[in-house]
Design a protein around this motif. Structure first.
Motif, PDB file in Angstrom:
ATOM      1  N   ALA A 267      16.672 -43.182 -61.965  1.00 51.92           N
ATOM      2  CA  ALA A 267      15.301 -42.694 -62.037  1.00 51.92           C
ATOM      3  C   ALA A 267      14.399 -43.636 -61.249  1.00 51.92           C
ATOM      4  O   ALA A 267      14.549 -44.858 -61.311  1.00 51.92           O
ATOM      5  CB  ALA A 267      14.850 -42.627 -63.493  1.00 51.92           C
ATOM      6  N   LYS A 268      13.446 -43.077 -60.529  1.00 47.70           N
ATOM      7  CA  LYS A 268      12.528 -43.870 -59.736  1.00 47.70           C
ATOM      8  C   LYS A 268      11.498 -44.521 -60.656  1.00 47.70           C
ATOM      9  O   LYS A 268      10.884 -43.868 -61.488  1.00 47.70           O
ATOM     10  CB  LYS A 268      11.833 -43.002 -58.696  1.00 47.70           C
ATOM     11  CG  LYS A 268      10.938 -43.788 -57.744  1.00 47.70           C
ATOM     12  CD  LYS A 268      10.332 -42.884 -56.687  1.00 47.70           C
ATOM     13  CE  LYS A 268       9.448 -43.691 -55.741  1.00 47.70           C
ATOM     14  NZ  LYS A 268       8.851 -42.812 -54.700  1.00 47.70           N
ATOM     15  N   LEU A 269      11.327 -45.823 -60.512  1.00 42.27           N
ATOM     16  CA  LEU A 269      10.361 -46.541 -61.331  1.00 42.27           C
ATOM     17  C   LEU A 269       8.939 -46.218 -60.889  1.00 42.27           C
ATOM     18  O   LEU A 269       8.663 -46.031 -59.707  1.00 42.27           O
ATOM     19  CB  LEU A 269      10.585 -48.046 -61.217  1.00 42.27           C
ATOM     20  CG  LEU A 269      11.892 -48.615 -61.740  1.00 42.27           C
ATOM     21  CD1 LEU A 269      11.949 -50.123 -61.472  1.00 42.27           C
ATOM     22  CD2 LEU A 269      12.053 -48.356 -63.232  1.00 42.27           C
ATOM     23  N   SER A 270       8.030 -46.152 -61.867  1.00 45.60           N
ATOM     24  CA  SER A 270       6.624 -46.011 -61.527  1.00 45.60           C
ATOM     25  C   SER A 270       6.137 -47.325 -60.944  1.00 45.60           C
ATOM     26  O   SER A 270       6.774 -48.368 -61.077  1.00 45.60           O
ATOM     27  CB  SER A 270       5.805 -45.672 -62.776  1.00 45.60           C
ATOM     28  OG  SER A 270       5.800 -46.791 -63.669  1.00 45.60           O
ATOM     29  N   ALA A 271       4.970 -47.290 -60.297  1.00 47.73           N
ATOM     30  CA  ALA A 271       4.402 -48.523 -59.744  1.00 47.73           C
ATOM     31  C   ALA A 271       4.173 -49.546 -60.853  1.00 47.73           C
ATOM     32  O   ALA A 271       4.374 -50.754 -60.662  1.00 47.73           O
ATOM     33  CB  ALA A 271       3.092 -48.204 -59.023  1.00 47.73           C
ATOM     34  N   PHE A 272       3.747 -49.073 -62.026  1.00 49.40           N
ATOM     35  CA  PHE A 272       3.519 -49.977 -63.157  1.00 49.40           C
ATOM     36  C   PHE A 272       4.831 -50.642 -63.570  1.00 49.40           C
ATOM     37  O   PHE A 272       4.896 -51.867 -63.749  1.00 49.40           O
ATOM     38  CB  PHE A 272       2.922 -49.200 -64.334  1.00 49.40           C
ATOM     39  CG  PHE A 272       2.490 -50.070 -65.487  1.00 49.40           C
ATOM     40  CD1 PHE A 272       1.150 -50.355 -65.685  1.00 49.40           C
ATOM     41  CD2 PHE A 272       3.418 -50.599 -66.382  1.00 49.40           C
ATOM     42  CE1 PHE A 272       0.735 -51.152 -66.735  1.00 49.40           C
ATOM     43  CE2 PHE A 272       3.019 -51.404 -67.441  1.00 49.40           C
ATOM     44  CZ  PHE A 272       1.671 -51.683 -67.617  1.00 49.40           C
TER      45      PHE A 272
END
Length: 398
Positions: free
Chosen positions: A5-10
């Motif tokens: 899963a792609k991590l959010s910027a946070f």
């Protein structure tokens, strides 16, 4: 969802999701790294307005400062090592009124605000000094002279001077990690923790009114109790007839040339938590240190009387300090007007908040250091001593 899963910027920045940070865990690692910089997203706050149009100069790289060494008695390390060991979020060093170094951890900028925790007490005392200089506060008056709601509490016969110097006899235990004790109730009254049905006063002032006197008389040993500083904030509001945040903005924040708005946490009635709720940038925090270093005058303007500054940095009771628990980590220390006196040859004085919030002033070296941290433990005497050794090393070598 398959694969990675792609991590959010946070999440990429902090290693956890924003939704992981809650009122129940915001002071715990690793969530505190973000939470200490974004308190207003978790707790209600009041704005302390800076003068519009003022901007910060560029970041000053720490350069060789990080390679300086310090000795703790057990080992020698670099300033960079000490900053990592004390979980430093930001540090600014001023020499002779000029910024000579900024240190910022990841995701911290010149505009980032950070909570001061109990270093707030020292700022509140500066504000009290301004009201005193105006002739609005009598230090020998009993607290109920200004706050009659406390006439049946421990503060009934406590003087304002006792409140300032943490010499109130109070049946209160400053146990930070007891979820059912007095301190937890105090935090809940200030909206700093989730409510517990049947165990939370309606407001901060209701909690203060419930506190009872300890075994001894007021004016005795140094006895550190955070509620004293919220009492002082109440006294300031009643004496000035102003909301605390507005008085601070007009009489302290704008006169020192603060570049960013600050804020302070408030309870359900809007009362400022003056014992621990200030949030500000490190450079603006350092400007308060400069005000004290220069005897109450900054930018050619008298903001605080020299008398108040002198009383704060030189007149604490050594006897009261030796009779209290602080002697274990600061053997030659003293305490006056909510500032600590180091007791060293340079006459250094400083503020202190849990998890490592400090403002350190060395008058001989003409040095001011503001330091924010996210130390995992609220109180760690070894880290207090390490921070003081770090400041002393910078004072002698920078």
């Amino acid at each position: 969802m398959t694969g990675h899963a792609k991590l959010s910027a946070f999440e990429a920045a902090y290693g956890f999701a924003r939704s992981d940070v809650r009122l129940s865990n915001w002071r715990q690692a690793p969530w505190n790294v973000w939470a200490f910089r974004h308190v207003s997203e978790l707790i209600p706050t009041a704005r302390i307005a800076a003068t519009p149009g003022l901007t910060e100069d560029a970041v000053v790289a720490p350069g060789d400062l990080l390679g300086l060494t310090l000795a703790t008695g057990e080992e020698t390390m670099t300033i960079a090592d000490a900053l990592r060991r004390t979980s430093t979020d930001a540090m600014v060093v001023m020499k002779s009124g000029r910024v000579i170094a900024d240190y910022h951890a990841a995701n911290f900028t010149l505009q980032s605000r950070h909570i001061l925790f109990s270093s707030s007490k020292s700022v509140t005392a500066v504000v009290a000094g301004i009201a005193y200089d105006d002739g609005l506060i009598d230090l020998d008056a009993p607290v109920p002279h200004y706050v009659p709601e406390l006439k049946s509490s421990a503060y009934a016969d406590a003087r304002i001077r006792d409140v300032l110097d943490m010499r109130v006899s109070l049946d209160f235990s400053e146990t930070y990690q007891d979820p059912r004790g007095d301190f937890a109730r105090y935090r809940r009254a200030g909206l700093l923790e989730p409510a517990v049905p049947g165990d939370t006063p309606d407001s901060l002032i209701a909690f203060l009114a419930s506190l009872q006197k300890g075994a001894g008389d007021h004016g005795g040993p140094f006895h550190y109790c955070s509620p004293n500083s919220d009492v002082l904030g109440l006294v300031i509001e009643r004496a000035t007839g102003r909301r605390f945040s507005g008085f601070v903005s007009e009489r302290l924040w704008q006169p020192i040339g603060a570049r960013q708005d600050a804020c302070i946490t408030v309870d359900a009635t809007g009362l400022a938590r003056t014992g621990g709720g200030f949030c500000m940038t490190p450079r603006d925090f350092a400007r308060i240190g400069e005000l004290m270093r220069l005897g109450g005058t900054l930018h050619g303007r008298r903001i605080l009387s020299h008398h108040w500054v002198e009383d704060t940095i030189a007149h604490g009771s050594a006897e009261a300090w030796r009779a209290g628990p602080g002697v274990a980590w600061l053997p030659e220390g003293r305490y006056s007007n909510k500032w600590y006196q180091a007791g060293n040859a340079s006459g250094a004085f400083f503020t202190l908040g849990i998890h490592g919030q400090m403002l350190y002033v060395d008058p001989v070296a003409e040095l001011t250091i503001a330091k924010f941290s996210s130390q995992p433990e609220p109180v760690n005497n070894d880290l207090k001593r390490l921070n003081l050794a770090l400041f002393d090393a910078v004072a002698k070598q920078a």
